[in-house]
Design an enzyme around this catalytic site. Sequence first.
Site, PDB file in Angstrom:
ATOM      1  CG  ASN A   9      -1.707   1.254   1.399  1.00  0.00           C
ATOM      2  OD1 ASN A   9      -1.846   2.024   0.445  1.00  0.00           O
ATOM      3  ND2 ASN A   9      -2.247   1.482   2.590  1.00  0.00           N
ATOM      4  CD1 TRP A  10       3.364   1.052  -3.120  1.00  0.00           C
ATOM      5  CD2 TRP A  10       3.353   2.408  -4.910  1.00  0.00           C
ATOM      6  NE1 TRP A  10       4.018   0.413  -4.139  1.00  0.00           N
ATOM      7  CE2 TRP A  10       4.027   1.226  -5.244  1.00  0.00           C
ATOM      8  CE3 TRP A  10       3.215   3.401  -5.880  1.00  0.00           C
ATOM      9  CZ2 TRP A  10       4.569   1.007  -6.511  1.00  0.00           C
ATOM     10  CZ3 TRP A  10       3.745   3.196  -7.139  1.00  0.00           C
ATOM     11  CH2 TRP A  10       4.424   2.011  -7.443  1.00  0.00           C
ATOM     12  CE  LYS A  11       0.185   3.532   4.753  1.00  0.00           C
ATOM     13  NZ  LYS A  11       0.097   3.717   6.180  1.00  0.00           N
TER      14      LYS A  11
ATOM     15  CG  HIS B  94      -5.803   2.009   5.122  1.00  0.00           C
ATOM     16  ND1 HIS B  94      -5.350   2.971   5.992  1.00  0.00           N
ATOM     17  CD2 HIS B  94      -4.788   1.123   4.967  1.00  0.00           C
ATOM     18  CE1 HIS B  94      -4.102   2.679   6.352  1.00  0.00           C
ATOM     19  NE2 HIS B  94      -3.736   1.557   5.737  1.00  0.00           N
TER      20      HIS B  94
ATOM     21  CD  GLU C 202      -2.947   5.667   6.542  1.00  0.00           C
ATOM     22  OE1 GLU C 202      -2.942   5.744   5.300  1.00  0.00           O
ATOM     23  OE2 GLU C 202      -2.014   5.127   7.191  1.00  0.00           O
TER      24      GLU C 202
ATOM     25  CD  GLU D 171      -3.688  -2.541   7.241  1.00  0.00           C
ATOM     26  OE1 GLU D 171      -2.594  -2.776   6.737  1.00  0.00           O
ATOM     27  OE2 GLU D 171      -4.324  -1.492   7.036  1.00  0.00           O
TER      28      GLU D 171
ATOM     29  N   GLY E 291       2.340   2.009  10.806  1.00  0.00           N
ATOM     30  CA  GLY E 291       3.318   3.083  10.694  1.00  0.00           C
ATOM     31  C   GLY E 291       4.010   3.434  11.999  1.00  0.00           C
TER      32      GLY E 291
ATOM     33  CB  SER F 249       5.034  -2.015  12.022  1.00  0.00           C
ATOM     34  OG  SER F 249       4.662  -0.679  12.217  1.00  0.00           O
TER      35      SER F 249
ATOM     36  N   GLY G   6       2.722  -1.235   4.302  1.00  0.00           N
ATOM     37  CA  GLY G   6       2.841   0.189   3.998  1.00  0.00           C
ATOM     38  C   GLY G   6       4.290   0.556   3.733  1.00  0.00           C
ATOM     39  N   GLY G   7       4.954   1.079   4.764  1.00  0.00           N
ATOM     40  CA  GLY G   7       6.319   1.604   4.631  1.00  0.00           C
ATOM     41  C   GLY G   7       7.289   0.677   3.911  1.00  0.00           C
TER      42      GLY G   7
END
Length: 256
Positions: free
Chosen positions: A9-11, A97, A99, A169, A175, A215, A236-237
């Site tokens: 997930n590049w966001k 998600h 966010e 999640e 994150g 994470s 993510g990251g």
Amino acid sequence: MRLKIVAGNWKMNNTINEAQTLIIKTLQQSPKIGANQLTIFAVPFPFLYTASNFVKEKSQFAVAAQNCSSYAKGAFTGEVSATMLASLGIPFCLVGHSERRTIFNENAEVLIEKMKQLLKNRIRPIWCCGENLEQRNTNAHFEVIAAQLKAELFTLDKEEFKNVIIAYEPIWAIGTGLTASATQAQEMHQFIRNEIAINYDLEVANQTTILYGGSCNAENAKELFSLADVDGGLIGGASLQPESFVKLISSMHELH
Ligand code: PEP
């Protein structure tokens, strides 16, 4: 056998040049994975078309959108419909998600509409759920996930539900560098699978892909991906660099 997925997930990250480099390097460096395994790039809207062209005819890779409109079409400036995604051949889309839920106030009603739009267009929703830190610390996490399942996913009928991929999640892990322990991840994934069996049936539960997110990285992936009810990860990251993303894909490949 259940579909195993490593999804990045590049966001809201990367330019088109960075996006192309990341995809090209990932394609070049990834191991050849099995037929029941898939690597997904969940990219921002402007990159969907380019990303799709890179993975065309590469059966172990697919592209996902990160969001879609809850409306079908019309005067909704700035929105992107599921029909538009389908016209690009996009097979997956994230829904709910944390966010989107917290920053953009998306509630159950909106998320159900989004899933309906996606399913109508034959796009598989990757539905995200998770508890926050306070809910985890007060031992309310199972109750919170059960309520999210009931209010959103379990409004779908069985045939619709069969197309859904779930991503558990925990919000406190997204994150933050904090990861759910193997015990915490396995017990929640098992809980979710059991809820699916109660609401639909055991066969549907056993066929449902349930990803872990929060994470997850090259160091902890193998332990998490080896758990009985964890079918891969939403990353993510660690999906933003080809080296770490390829390591995650390799972890899955070595296990299955
Ligand atoms: C995510 O945003 O879906 C996620 C899991 O992020 P991270 O891996 O950076 O915690």
